[in-house]
Write an enzyme that holds these catalytic residues in place. Structure first.
Site, PDB file in Angstrom:
ATOM      1  N   HIS A 108      -0.887   3.981   3.358  1.00 36.31           N
ATOM      2  CA  HIS A 108       0.100   4.989   2.987  1.00 36.31           C
ATOM      3  C   HIS A 108       1.142   5.028   4.093  1.00 36.31           C
ATOM      4  CE1 HIS A 108       1.497   9.044   1.639  1.00 36.31           C
ATOM      5  NE2 HIS A 108       1.865   9.076   2.894  1.00 36.31           N
TER       6      HIS A 108
ATOM      7  N   TYR B 182      -2.798   8.253  -8.075  1.00 38.71           N
ATOM      8  CA  TYR B 182      -2.483   6.825  -8.085  1.00 38.71           C
ATOM      9  C   TYR B 182      -3.636   6.019  -7.530  1.00 38.71           C
ATOM     10  CZ  TYR B 182      -0.826   2.351  -6.518  1.00 38.71           C
ATOM     11  OH  TYR B 182      -0.725   0.996  -6.280  1.00 38.71           O
TER      12      TYR B 182
ATOM     13  N   GLN C 159      -6.164   3.172  -9.472  1.00 36.52           N
ATOM     14  CA  GLN C 159      -6.357   1.787  -9.029  1.00 36.52           C
ATOM     15  C   GLN C 159      -7.828   1.385  -9.049  1.00 36.52           C
ATOM     16  OE1 GLN C 159      -3.801  -0.441  -8.470  1.00 36.52           O
ATOM     17  NE2 GLN C 159      -2.763   1.292  -9.416  1.00 36.52           N
TER      18      GLN C 159
END
Length: 125
Positions: free
Chosen positions: A60, A118, A122
């Site tokens: 991130h 998100y 995944q």
């Protein structure tokens, strides 16, 4: 507010991506090496890293970039250059491979819940 020769801007992006097959390989020395590599890329490209989190199975970045750089270009730089540099210097036994997918959001519209959603999505791929 930041500026280039021809513009003043305040553009911040949240960028998130994962290793191929969601392998939890971004730990210990690997995380430290990637952190250094991301900082080198940012310095060379004129990007400011406002925040960075390298977890075992995702990266991130919160970055500020000049307006001439599209979000997809930023992701391509960070993923492509980092994989090549890491694999050249350290990846003989365990090379870094990123998935093709990524998440990008602009500051003010992204919450930690969006990012978590998100990452969870995944896992099902």
């Amino acid at each position: 507010m930041r500026s280039t020769r021809h513009s003043r801007y305040n553009i911040n992006y949240h960028l998130v991506w994962i290793p191929k097959y969601r392998e939890p390989m971004l730990v210990g020395d690997a995380a430290g090496h990637l952190s250094e590599i991301f900082r080198l890329i940012a310095e060379k490209k004129g990007i400011e890293i406002l925040g960075m989190e390298i977890m075992p199975d995702y990266v991130h970045l919160f970055v500020s970039a000049p307006p001439q750089y599209s979000p997809s270009l930023l992701v391509n730089w960070f993923k492509g250059i980092s994989a090549r540099m890491y694999n050249y210097w350290y990846g003989r036994d365990a090379p870094i491979r990123w998935t093709n997918s990524y998440y990008v959001g602009t500051a003010g519209t992204v919450t930690s819940e969006t990012i978590k959603k998100y990452i969870e999505e995944q896992r099902s791929r």
